[in-house]
Scaffold this motif. Structure first.
Motif, PDB file in Angstrom:
ATOM      1  N   MET A 312      33.629  43.251  97.506  1.00 30.05           N
ATOM      2  CA  MET A 312      33.358  44.250  96.452  1.00 30.05           C
ATOM      3  C   MET A 312      34.517  45.255  96.348  1.00 30.05           C
ATOM      4  O   MET A 312      34.893  45.667  95.250  1.00 30.05           O
ATOM      5  CB  MET A 312      32.054  45.001  96.748  1.00 30.05           C
ATOM      6  N   ASN A 316      36.356  45.743  92.880  1.00 30.58           N
ATOM      7  CA  ASN A 316      36.325  47.074  92.247  1.00 30.58           C
ATOM      8  C   ASN A 316      37.724  47.519  91.835  1.00 30.58           C
ATOM      9  O   ASN A 316      37.889  48.274  90.887  1.00 30.58           O
ATOM     10  CB  ASN A 316      35.755  48.127  93.210  1.00 30.58           C
ATOM     11  N   ASN A 341      23.650  44.382  94.829  1.00 29.77           N
ATOM     12  CA  ASN A 341      24.219  45.714  95.122  1.00 29.77           C
ATOM     13  C   ASN A 341      24.791  46.359  93.864  1.00 29.77           C
ATOM     14  O   ASN A 341      24.576  47.543  93.610  1.00 29.77           O
ATOM     15  CB  ASN A 341      25.331  45.608  96.168  1.00 29.77           C
ATOM     16  N   TYR A 342      25.521  45.550  93.085  1.00 28.86           N
ATOM     17  CA  TYR A 342      26.082  46.098  91.839  1.00 28.86           C
ATOM     18  C   TYR A 342      24.961  46.521  90.884  1.00 28.86           C
ATOM     19  O   TYR A 342      25.020  47.574  90.261  1.00 28.86           O
ATOM     20  CB  TYR A 342      26.980  45.066  91.155  1.00 28.86           C
ATOM     21  N   THR A 345      23.604  49.821  91.600  1.00 23.77           N
ATOM     22  CA  THR A 345      24.485  50.911  91.151  1.00 23.77           C
ATOM     23  C   THR A 345      24.332  51.126  89.648  1.00 23.77           C
ATOM     24  O   THR A 345      24.321  52.257  89.164  1.00 23.77           O
ATOM     25  CB  THR A 345      25.963  50.574  91.491  1.00 23.77           C
ATOM     26  N   LEU A 351      27.284  52.938  87.200  1.00 22.79           N
ATOM     27  CA  LEU A 351      28.215  51.879  86.787  1.00 22.79           C
ATOM     28  C   LEU A 351      27.683  51.302  85.474  1.00 22.79           C
ATOM     29  O   LEU A 351      26.474  51.080  85.344  1.00 22.79           O
ATOM     30  CB  LEU A 351      28.255  50.796  87.877  1.00 22.79           C
ATOM     31  N   GLN A 353      27.078  48.391  82.648  1.00 22.27           N
ATOM     32  CA  GLN A 353      26.830  46.951  82.755  1.00 22.27           C
ATOM     33  C   GLN A 353      28.092  46.107  82.501  1.00 22.27           C
ATOM     34  O   GLN A 353      28.379  45.195  83.285  1.00 22.27           O
ATOM     35  CB  GLN A 353      25.686  46.555  81.802  1.00 22.27           C
ATOM     36  N   GLU A 355      31.150  46.803  83.061  1.00 18.79           N
ATOM     37  CA  GLU A 355      32.036  46.930  84.218  1.00 18.79           C
ATOM     38  C   GLU A 355      31.481  46.118  85.383  1.00 18.79           C
ATOM     39  O   GLU A 355      32.215  45.445  86.110  1.00 18.79           O
ATOM     40  CB  GLU A 355      32.202  48.410  84.580  1.00 18.79           C
ATOM     41  N   MET A 356      30.151  46.145  85.537  1.00 15.34           N
ATOM     42  CA  MET A 356      29.539  45.327  86.592  1.00 15.34           C
ATOM     43  C   MET A 356      29.868  43.846  86.344  1.00 15.34           C
ATOM     44  O   MET A 356      30.269  43.128  87.254  1.00 15.34           O
ATOM     45  CB  MET A 356      28.018  45.516  86.614  1.00 15.34           C
ATOM     46  N   ARG A 359      33.338  43.058  87.322  1.00 14.96           N
ATOM     47  CA  ARG A 359      33.543  43.019  88.777  1.00 14.96           C
ATOM     48  C   ARG A 359      32.952  41.742  89.380  1.00 14.96           C
ATOM     49  O   ARG A 359      33.599  41.067  90.171  1.00 14.96           O
ATOM     50  CB  ARG A 359      32.915  44.252  89.429  1.00 14.96           C
ATOM     51  N   VAL A 360      31.715  41.439  88.977  1.00 13.25           N
ATOM     52  CA  VAL A 360      31.082  40.216  89.491  1.00 13.25           C
ATOM     53  C   VAL A 360      31.929  39.006  89.097  1.00 13.25           C
ATOM     54  O   VAL A 360      32.140  38.081  89.889  1.00 13.25           O
ATOM     55  CB  VAL A 360      29.635  40.093  88.963  1.00 13.25           C
ATOM     56  N   ASN A 438      32.166  48.762 101.309  1.00 14.37           N
ATOM     57  CA  ASN A 438      32.409  49.278  99.956  1.00 14.37           C
ATOM     58  C   ASN A 438      32.157  50.783  99.863  1.00 14.37           C
ATOM     59  O   ASN A 438      32.391  51.384  98.834  1.00 14.37           O
ATOM     60  CB  ASN A 438      31.560  48.521  98.923  1.00 14.37           C
TER      61      ASN A 438
END
Ligand code: 3H9
Length: 702
Positions: A312, A316, A341-342, A345, A351, A353, A355-356, A359-360, A438
């Motif tokens: 992560m 990030n 976990n994301y 957040t 955070l 969606q 951006e999540m 990242r994923v 993280n």
């Protein structure tokens, strides 16, 4: 004309540009230059309005912290703000980068404020143990209201330009070029009179309208969060003065509180912490222009809690990650936990969606090691077993491209031995993340005997990219942090065997400012971990006390800590609050009896000294052996990785404030009572004899 503040004319607008790299700090020359250029702009009949802007990467990021604690140099900050207040032409502050502390206070002294949308505004003085001392506590509440101003000043956290515009801190967000936007804005307001001055605003600080409960609540919350630090409370006091006193009297009160804070050990400690973190990035034999490698893709070996957390961290920071494990099911489980976990957040609103999703999307899974040929860095995060690690590194050596960095996340094992299992020990390094990876800011960068300068410089740079505080350490069991933790936890356990109880030991430590004491921390980490390791080890030799005796007994009873609802304490279902447990008291008394120890009343002072001084003595040994480069590096490790209270400056800074002769005398006393483990380090003995400090080794006065 000043070198660090420049003046130019753009049509009828005068532009004052602060040019004091790297962050345009408001040192003496800048203050002088601002007064001179402002006078010049006012005297020039062609100039109708003025833009104040920062050159380079940021607007002014604050007062020059390196001037603190030294005799003040004229002109002071107040004179700059007086000059702005007296301006007969509108002054527009144009913000980009980080308008922080004195920088934001300067902007508040201007008639208008515009910014690009990437700009950040904040008053982080509290993080240096002080409070805004150039009118920030009086102007900000007048401009944006008491509740929001209190929040910003007491937390010290910056807000972004959109938020700043929404609360009325900014007059406009500039699209495109900042200077052009600010010039247009200045031309628009050039004729407007009277000039708006923040100091003249009254509505937001009207005594009859501000609920005094906001101050009581802010002070209560600040006291709880500060864990003994006084700066947040002084911040509340200063903002209160904005409501209770007229502007100039409020400024005077702010000044008194500021000077009080500036003299405090707390502020000296926090300033030490600020510079210590930045000094840690400087390694004497690594030149600033040492070439570095590009890290675009990272493989993490081990999809467990640690591996997932590390994945992560990189995702990030916008870096591609491959999460690797033996079986697809393990990889899928790891990826699932990361996504969960994301999502948590996102649901907390921290955070967005998209951006999540981004990242994923940067994290993929893999079970075939042959597909790791293109990664730039591998971080191994599997069990702490030398044989297994050597096998893994041998395999990586065959698969990974020649200049890939091979890193281990080991917390104890010999990085040099691991490196020897490859044909490229110069590419091998330790990257020791702290759990949860993280969240925790510390990264111990373990420099092996053969680690190349390029690899080390790359990892130092990378630590910044991924938002960590990197500290370079040498190879030894436990490196800096865990080695010192070991002695501290040992004493905590021996104190319990001698007559203390977990709540007493933890109470002493939390009152000092740690968030948790050693027993509650052990419950959080899990008592089964140490118990399983110790089962495979021989019992301590005669004369050496067994500090694991109570923990092992509790683990044998299935009390593994928080996860089983019981350990050194008991926990109500779903609660993390430790509750003292009479059963544990019985276990402890039983262990003391078994070991032939006659329990006695233990004073809080003894608890404090045995826990803290053992840690400090180990730190001195680490320094003497060159495992840490500087005392301040040890402080950085403890503050960022182990919850040492920042306002105490870290164990080595704290030791200096106590006085090394005093600590040395205690170590000798304990050595006489409790044996060899307490022998003072040779370095500490020498410094104590010369009445010196650890800071003197770093070339500074404490
Ligand atoms: C204040 O303003 C008091 C007032 O209320 C009233 C007074 C009367 N001073 O962090 P970086 C150096 S209190 C001196 O690596 P980044 C830093 O040491 C101040 N030096 O960069 C480093 O030097 P080196 C309130 C400073 O891009 C170099 O600049 N303001 C200062 O990661 C680069 O720094 C603050 O608390 C300073 N104020 O982050 C802001 N700031 O290269 C403190 C930086 O030799 N600063 N340096 O190691 C920061 O938070 C970050 O530096 C910043 C940039 C976000 C600005």
């Amino acid at each position: 004309m000043s070198d660090v503040v420049k003046f130019e004319k753009r049509g009828h607008i005068g532009v004052i540009g602060v040019d004091n790299p790297p962050v345009n700090a408001l040192g003496q020359a800048v203050r002088q230059g601002l007064i001179e250029t402002l006078a010049k702009a006012l005297a020039d009949t062609d100039v109708q309005a003025i833009v104040l802007i920062g050159k380079g990467r940021t607007f002014v990021a604050g007062a020059d912290i390196s001037e603190f604690g030294k005799p003040p140099k004229e002109p002071g900050f107040a004179e700059v703000l007086d000059a702005l207040d007296a301006s007969t032409k509108p002054v527009v502050a144009a913000l980009h980068g980080t308008a922080l502390g004195g920088g934001l206070e300067l902007a508040l002294g201007c008639n208008y404020r515009v910014a690009v949308k990437e700009a950040k505004c904040g008053l982080p003085e509290v993080k240096l143990g002080i409070l805004p001392g150039a009118g920030g506590t009086q102007r900000l509440p007048r401009l944006i209201g008491v509740p929001k101003a209190l929040e910003m000043i007491v937390s010290g956290d910056p807000i972004n330009a959109t938020q700043a515009r929404a609360v009325g801190l900014l007059d406009e967000i500039v699209e495109g070029d900042l200077l052009e936007g600010a010039l247009t804005f200045a031309a628009r307001v050039a004729e407007q009179r009277p000039l708006p001055r923040v100091r003249d605003l009254t509505a937001n600080v009207d005594k009859t309208k501000v609920d005094p409960a906001v101050f009581t609540k802010a002070a209560k919350d600040a006291a709880a969060r500060a864990r003994g630090g006084q700066a947040p409370l002084r911040c509340v006091e200063a903002v209160k003065a904005a409501v209770e006193l007229p502007f100039d009297a409020g400024l005077k009160r702010e000044r008194e509180l500021f000077e009080e804070a500036m003299k405090s050990t707390e502020s000296a400690a926090l300033r030490h912490v600020f510079f210590a973190e930045r000094t840690a990035a400087k390694i004497p034999d690594i030149a600033a222009d040492t070439p570095t490698l590009l890290i675009r893709k990272v493989a993490i070996l081990g999809a467990g809690t640690m591996g997932g957390g590390i994945a992560m961290v990189f995702a990030n920071a916008g870096i591609q990650v491959v999460l690797v494990d033996r079986e697809q099911a393990l990889v899928d489980k790891g990826l699932g936990i990361i996504a969960k976990n994301y999502a948590a957040t996102v649901s907390k609103g921290k955070l967005a969606q998209p951006e999540m999703d981004a990242r994923v999307g940067r994290i993929s899974g893999e079970i075939d090691w042959n597909n790791l040929g293109d990664v730039d860095l591998v971080i191994e995060a599997v069990f702490e077993e030398m044989g297994l690690k050597k096998e893994i590194f041998g395999k990586l050596d065959r698969i990974c491209k020649k200049d890939a960095i091979l890193a281990t996340n080991t917390s104890t094992l010999d990085v040099n031995e691991i490196a020897q299992s490859t044909s490229r020990p110069e590419q091998v390094i330790g990257l020791h993340f702290f759990s949860p990876a993280n969240v925790m800011r510390l990264l111990e960068i373990v420099r092996g005997k053969a680690t190349s300068k390029t690899v080390l410089a790359t990892c130092l740079k990378l630590s910044k990219t991924i938002g960590k505080v990197g500290v370079v350490v040498g190879v030894c069991n436990g490196f800096v942090g865990n080695r010192m933790l070991h002695t501290y936890f040992r004493e905590a356990q021996l104190l319990i065997q001698d007559g203390a109880l977990p709540a007493q030991v933890d109470g002493v430590i939390t009152r000092f400012g740690f968030a948790m004491g050693p027993c509650a921390t052990s419950d959080l980490a899990g008592l089964d971990v140490g118990w399983r390791i110790r089962k495979g080890l021989p019992k301590p030799p005669p004369g050496v006390r067994d500090s694991g005796a109570v923990g092992d007994k509790l683990a044998e009873m299935g009390r593994f800590g928080q996860k089983t609802g019981a350990g050194f304490y008991k926990y109500e279902p779903g609660s993390r609050t430790p509750v003292p447990d009479p059963v544990v008291e019985e276990v402890i008394e039983g262990v003391s009896k078994e070991l032939g120890i006659e329990r006695r009343a233990i004073s809080d002072d003894e608890i404090f000294e045995r826990c803290l001084y053992s840690m400090i003595n180990e730190g001195a040994k680490i320094l003497d052996e060159g495992i840490a480069l500087r005392a301040s590096d040890i402080d950085t490790v403890w503050i960022n990785g182990y919850g040492f209270p920042p306002h105490r400056g870290g164990p080595m800074f704290y030791a200096d404030t106590v006085g090394l002769p005093r600590i040395y005398a205690k170590l000798q006393e304990f050595a006489a009572k409790y044996g060899k483990v307490w022998e003072p380090s040779a370095l500490l003995a020498r410094l104590a004899k010369d009445n010196q400090t650890f800071a003197s080794l770093d070339g500074k006065k404490a």
